[in-house]
Enzyme design. Sequence first.
Site, mmCIF file in Angstrom:
data_model
loop_
_atom_site.group_PDB
_atom_site.id
_atom_site.type_symbol
_atom_site.label_atom_id
_atom_site.label_comp_id
_atom_site.label_asym_id
_atom_site.label_seq_id
_atom_site.Cartn_x
_atom_site.Cartn_y
_atom_site.Cartn_z
ATOM 1 N N HIS A 150 0.275 -1.703 0.579
ATOM 2 C CA HIS A 150 0.067 0.216 0.171
ATOM 3 C C HIS A 150 0.706 1.289 0.058
ATOM 4 C CE1 HIS A 150 -2.276 -2.981 1.373
ATOM 5 N NE2 HIS A 150 -1.852 -3.443 2.676
ATOM 6 N N TYR B 85 -4.421 3.275 1.662
ATOM 7 C CA TYR B 85 -5.000 2.906 0.492
ATOM 8 C C TYR B 85 -4.054 2.371 -0.340
ATOM 9 C CZ TYR B 85 -8.325 6.658 1.919
ATOM 10 O OH TYR B 85 -8.715 7.288 2.820
ATOM 11 N N THR B 86 -4.662 0.973 -1.445
ATOM 12 C CA THR B 86 -4.084 0.986 -2.312
ATOM 13 C C THR B 86 -4.306 1.395 -3.871
ATOM 14 O OG1 THR B 86 -3.927 -1.448 -1.054
ATOM 15 C CG2 THR B 86 -3.829 -1.755 -3.319
ATOM 16 N N CYS C 108 -9.787 -8.155 3.074
ATOM 17 C CA CYS C 108 -9.219 -6.815 3.131
ATOM 18 C C CYS C 108 -11.169 -6.555 3.174
ATOM 19 C CB CYS C 108 -8.970 -6.008 2.245
ATOM 20 S SG CYS C 108 -8.932 -4.622 2.450
#
Length: 1011
Positions: free
Chosen positions: A790, A806-807, A983
Amino acid sequence: MDDIVTVVQAANNPPPTAMLNIDDIFHLGSLVRDESEHRSRASRPDQLRLFHPKRLVSVRDVKESSINFKAKCPRSHDFSRYVLPASEDELKLQTTRLMSDRISTDSESTASSPGSSDDSPISSGSTMTSASSVALPDDGKISQKGRTDSHDLPGFRARLLQEFSTIASFKNDLGLPQGDLKGLDSDAFEQLEARLSVDDQDTPDSWIPRSAELRRLTGKHPLNAEPDLSRLFEAGIITPTKLHFVRNHAAVPQLHWETHTVLVYADPAELLSKPREWTMDELTSGDFKVIEIPVTIGCDGNRRREVNMIKRTVGFNWTASGVSTSVWRGVLLRDILLACGLREIPEVERWYLNFEGADEPASGRYATSIPLSHVMDPTNDVILAFGMNGRVLHPDHGYPLRVVIPGYVGGRQIKWLKRIWVTKEPNRSHYHIWDNKVVPSFIDSKTHPLAKIFFEDESTACWEQVLQSIICKPAHEERLEIPDESALEGTYTVEGIAFNGGGYRIERVELSLDGGKTWKWCFRRFVDSPLRHGTKYWTWLFWSCDVKLRELVNAFEIIVRAQDSRKMFQPENISWTLTGMLNNSWYRVRPNVSRDSKATGVVVRFQHPTAPLEEEGGWMKSSEPPAPTHVDEGRGLQRFSLEEVAKHDKVDDAWIILNHKVYDVTSVLSWHPGGPRSVSMYAGKASIVASIEYKNIHDNFAHGKRDECLVGLLTDEGIRTMEEQAKRAAQELQELKATRFGLALQPDSFVAAKLLCRKDVSPDSRLYTFELPRGPGGAPGTLGLPVGQHIQIALHFKDRAVMRQYTPVRPVLAQEEDGTFDLLVKTYFPLQGETLSPGGTISNYLDCMNEGEEIDIRGPSGGILYKGHGIFDIEGTTYQLSKVNLIAGGSGITPLWQLIHAILSDPADETCISLIDSNKAYEDIWMHDSLSEYSERHSTRFKLWHVLTNAPEDWQYSRGRLDKATMEQQLYPSGEGVGNFVCGPVGLVEDIALPALKELGFIDGKSIFVF
């Protein structure tokens, strides 16, 4: 005139703080539409209480109400970042306060019970040994045969005559500005740091880019830092802004060129007939003559660590590099005072000019005064500076306005200038009285019976800089190999810097290799056009002296001293004083000659008086005993695990670890000179940084106070864990940085990413495209984010950076790199009804961003790394998986999309995937088309299943909530080579996915992994 008098009266009684709290957030949506109105309102916080006390203020309100001047007027700003004028804590704490108010109101209407109270604001000698190739006599001295005086070396006479001729030819520098102030182009990266340090992100200075080459002398915050002495010298005679030493007493004020003003007045008022508050544009618009001149500024405490080696002073350890030279641009302060109607000073009186900055140190505003006559002398070049090395001031150096007083010590040259006023008496602020003073040596503490008398008298004040010279080359710990006897006939050039106060020229720099019995001439190199007004020299000079290696290595010390135009020399020895300021004794470097098993001859190792920071290695040795430790040394004290210490991480319950001991410092926070944050940032944390920073800046008084707070010791296991973690983390960081050389994303610093465009994906979801910083020659930047990892986003609030992970959904593959990246983000909007919520901090901020604005990113982060072909590295352990089950909830699809895209894009990767994607409604499904396309093209390798809480009538997948039955039906069963990655929201992960997976035979941490 009445308005000005009112402003002056208010200035004489400033409010305790100018920082706005949440009740002061200015809602400019309908009230402020231009910068002039914004400026007038920003100077009157009492007019900014525009929100109804029952209404929740969200980050959207603050963001939409605040002008991003950096994006609007980039030339008036450097690489510093936009700061939101609120804190995340203030925004979140509203919910509790407003709900409490509602309960209180309801109770009053039914039982007339008293309302709840308001929440409190959180607010030696040379070692000579024999060597195989160079014969050293029994006395340890290298033969002096063939000794040649450097003054007899070829070309010395001609070079000396050339130096004198050059100095005689100097013409007055007219101080003409060299063009307009530059933007972030041309040499910006040579002059300025663009990256943000990780060390600053939990401080109010999170928005300021600072060079990693600056050595922090007092911990993370506030910043007090100096460059390496050799690096400072090698950088050139004009110091790059990013290497200029920094002396801050508190957080850097978050100021803007567009709204900043400086008030000029007098007390008593009759000394100035036209007091006025000036804007930056008014000062720089051309009504006043602008000059641009190089000036050397040095900290009063430069070389204090040498003094501390004799006896501890009250100050921290500057070495010899707390001095720098920049080209400063500004208007003459005397012109501003004359424009404000300054009366002529009676010959029999002494008036003073006072300066005050906008920063807020622990002991009150930083203010000082100097004799007004010095300012009014036009040959003294006292300026209100707004430019530094061709650009606006850096925040650490006073942006947008500071005073520069050439030839004076740094402590008088106020940064972030907010007030200037004329008085008949010297300044009476805390810092003017108790700082930047040199008192007699018998005053050994500030509690001495006579201390107050001396500190309050102006005779002890540091005004002009002192005569100083320093050796930069040979550098500290420099090693010089001498392979054989013939090499001793070679020449070595000793180099360094020298500077002076008062504008007096340095007439001579001399070097001695025999303890001061004889002296060698050093050649001087000045800045271009160093002369002002026929007699004034405001900058340092560089000097050099060629010496025979035989003399150099046989010397006990290499000594430098300077002489100025008044024929004054530097003193031979250090004179100890309580403040340790203005140490300008002879600077001495010692060569140590020894045999090196790896070399054929001898090696000369040079040592400066002191090493930087608290490092060992300087030739000076402390004359004081080691700092006192607790008398019990831990016997009988309770021992605490790291887990127990971690529970005490709040302002009202703060424990810290220092040198493996545990201290309850809750009571210290209210009076700590560095402010509560400088201590509380380490509360509950298992970090060795606190111990290092404590050692750097504290004296015996602090040691005593520390020991009063001792509550116990770490367990042996805790000690081992901290040491192992620190060592392992440092090694892993260096290894990671080496692999990421040249990539935009770095693990230990933040870089700015500019918003290029945005696209609505659903009513509450957006696809944001950001541009990475460009590389050398303007080449597009490369993200280089490994699959499964990330990025960390940082947004800057008034008290610290707010960070989230965040990815990116692009780029995932190397061939997708194009200098940009995409973030898919769901916006959690504020709720104003029965349920109160300020919403998601980062998501609402992003949703309010305009194109061209920036966020900061660093990385990679995360414990899961996909290496391809079913190989995962998870927290340092390698797993080979042939089948992977993926469970996503809402926006949790993004890291799982990385895996899917990477695996299915590689024809040679035979890993099979089963994905369950759980959402509330159809429009919440992210990457729907891409996922569907993959499931059709790779039906044997990729199984896709959706779960919707509110599904449409023609829905072909599961309805309701995710459950064990669905997972058992859609996922690969437990077995060798099968792993699960989850996730999503906490409820889905903890309450549904993990329990069900365990019931299905999977093991947490071995076949179950959570992003």
